[in-house]
Design an enzyme around this catalytic site. Structure first.
Site, PDB file in Angstrom:
ATOM      1  N   GLU A  36       0.776  -1.263   0.044  1.00 33.34           N
ATOM      2  CA  GLU A  36       0.014   0.022   0.045  1.00 33.34           C
ATOM      3  C   GLU A  36       0.752   1.062  -0.164  1.00 33.34           C
ATOM      4  O   GLU A  36       1.934   1.164   0.689  1.00 33.34           O
ATOM      5  CB  GLU A  36      -1.007  -0.060   1.272  1.00 33.34           C
ATOM      6  N   GLU A  86       8.622  -2.619   8.697  1.00 36.74           N
ATOM      7  CA  GLU A  86       9.741  -2.033   9.609  1.00 36.74           C
ATOM      8  C   GLU A  86      10.917  -1.703   8.770  1.00 36.74           C
ATOM      9  O   GLU A  86      11.499  -2.546   8.324  1.00 36.74           O
ATOM     10  CB  GLU A  86       9.811  -2.861  10.525  1.00 36.74           C
ATOM     11  N   SER A 128       8.172   5.263  16.779  1.00 41.11           N
ATOM     12  CA  SER A 128       6.973   4.665  17.160  1.00 41.11           C
ATOM     13  C   SER A 128       7.058   4.405  18.758  1.00 41.11           C
ATOM     14  O   SER A 128       7.798   3.587  19.205  1.00 41.11           O
ATOM     15  CB  SER A 128       6.560   3.387  16.503  1.00 41.11           C
ATOM     16  N   LEU A 129       6.588   5.266  19.526  1.00 40.96           N
ATOM     17  CA  LEU A 129       6.573   5.157  21.048  1.00 40.96           C
ATOM     18  C   LEU A 129       5.552   4.457  21.622  1.00 40.96           C
ATOM     19  O   LEU A 129       5.522   3.308  22.046  1.00 40.96           O
ATOM     20  CB  LEU A 129       6.522   6.488  21.627  1.00 40.96           C
ATOM     21  N   ASN A 156      -7.110   3.546  14.273  1.00 37.85           N
ATOM     22  CA  ASN A 156      -7.941   3.372  13.278  1.00 37.85           C
ATOM     23  C   ASN A 156      -8.428   1.879  13.367  1.00 37.85           C
ATOM     24  O   ASN A 156      -7.949   0.872  13.459  1.00 37.85           O
ATOM     25  CB  ASN A 156      -7.243   3.496  11.938  1.00 37.85           C
ATOM     26  N   CYS A 196      -3.610   1.240   7.576  1.00 38.22           N
ATOM     27  CA  CYS A 196      -2.342   0.477   7.011  1.00 38.22           C
ATOM     28  C   CYS A 196      -2.583  -0.952   7.002  1.00 38.22           C
ATOM     29  O   CYS A 196      -2.996  -1.601   8.111  1.00 38.22           O
ATOM     30  CB  CYS A 196      -1.150   0.746   7.807  1.00 38.22           C
TER      31      CYS A 196
END
Length: 345
Positions: free
Chosen positions: A89, A152, A204-205, A280, A323
């Site tokens: 995507e 990743e 990304s936390l 989401n 995603c």
């Protein structure tokens, strides 16, 4: 096809540096190879000129549009078919941005992410990453590229950096407009300062608690939130670009007062911004999206306490384009859902 493989192919056909860079520049900017006032036969090596139509066809086959899903917010989610039939995507964002994928699937297994449900299928090559940009540029201008789609990037770092290098040179994307997103892999912090093109960094936390992070991101490197922020701060100071800390806000999971206090402790005074994105909602995942009013209240609270916080809406909400969702509808993966127990904090 890797970019380096393409370079080797061009050199084998007699291309010098200016011929090689010309082909890469026109391709990455979605321009035809005969663009310009001079005729190709007047300066292009004969063998390269003869092979150029086949090279163009091979590059065009790297990424083809399978379906497009325009949303009311101005974004457009693209399901992109690769040459072997796999799909990834890309998302055209408002203000000339583009989000691309670096892997088919993902090995980190974030429990709130559709992509993480199916695991890793394969890496996306550097050529396929640039091809996503080319495909998008055929639809509208692209001046910012973020590596925040499926996968990743740290797990495919060599090829991601190869794509970033091309986009930041002949691809005509400003270095600070290239953004690499990672869950916090030490290899990223080691590699980025050494690059010719040094992108901005998104980390990304999602939580300030190491135990909860291990549940949310089960196969991420076991760096503590403190370790990640410290490494991010060093890179921010070296590069001159503020870190974008990513926080998927999930009701009852990481929206407690203790978490907000932890965010202030970690990020106040740091050279960065907190991007807070309400979850989401995805079929089959037992997490809840907080109300927009609650999310806005949290963002205001953090801002008042000295943490620059931007509340963002995930692009394409009205087309259910989170995603991994487009690909999931196309391939119907059978991955299992990993349950997570909400931990009061």
């Amino acid at each position: 096809m890797r970019i380096e493989t393409l370079r080797e192919r061009l050199r084998a056909l007699g291309a010098g540096p200016r011929h090689e860079n010309r082909v890469l520049r026109l391709w990455s900017q979605a321009l035809p190879q005969d663009k310009g006032p001079r005729r190709l036969q007047d300066f292009m090596p004969r063998a390269l000129l003869a092979e150029l139509p086949r090279i163009e066809a091979d590059l065009a086959a790297l990424a083809r549009l399978q379906s497009a899903h325009p949303a009311q917010d101005g974004s457009e989610r693209l399901l992109v078919e690769l040459a072997d039939g796999q799909a990834v995507e890309s998302v055209l964002l408002p203000r000339e941005g583009l989000c691309i994928s670096s892997q088919v699937g993902c090995a980190v297994g974030c429990v709130f992410c559709m992509t993480g449900r199916e695991g890793l299928v394969r890496h996306v090559t550097s050529g396929e990453m640039v091809a996503q940009v080319v495909l998008a540029r055929q639809r509208r201008p692209v001046r910012k590229v973020v590596f925040m789609g499926m996968g990743e990037p740290a797990h495919n770092l060599e090829q991601v950096l190869e794509a970033i290098d091309l986009l930041g040179t002949w691809g005509n994307i400003g270095h600070k407009s290239l953004v690499l997103s990672t869950v916090g892999d030490p290899r990223v912090f080691e590699a980025l300062p050494q690059q010719r093109v040094r992108p901005a960094l998104a980390l990304s936390l999602h939580t300030t608690r190491a135990d909860l992070r291990a549940e949310l991101l089960p196969r991420a490197p076991r760096l503590t939130p403190e370790d990640i922020v410290d490494a991010g701060e060093r890179y921010a100071r070296e590069s001159g670009y503020p870190i974008q800390y990513q926080w998927t806000l999930i009701e009852g999971i990481n929206d407690s007062q203790a978490e907000l206090d932890g965010i202030v402790r970690l990020l106040k005074g740091k050279f960065g911004v907190l991007n807070m994105i309400p979850f989401n909602e995805v079929d089959g995942l037992n997490f809840r999206r907080p109300s927009w009013e609650r999310a806005a209240e949290i963002a205001r609270h953090l801002h008042r306490r000295g943490v620059l916080t931007k509340l963002r809406q995930s692009a394409g909400q009205d087309v259910e384009g989170g995603c991994g969702q487009l690909r999931a509808r196309a391939t119907r993966p059978s991955g299992r859902v990993i349950p997570l127990q909400a931990v009061a904090g």
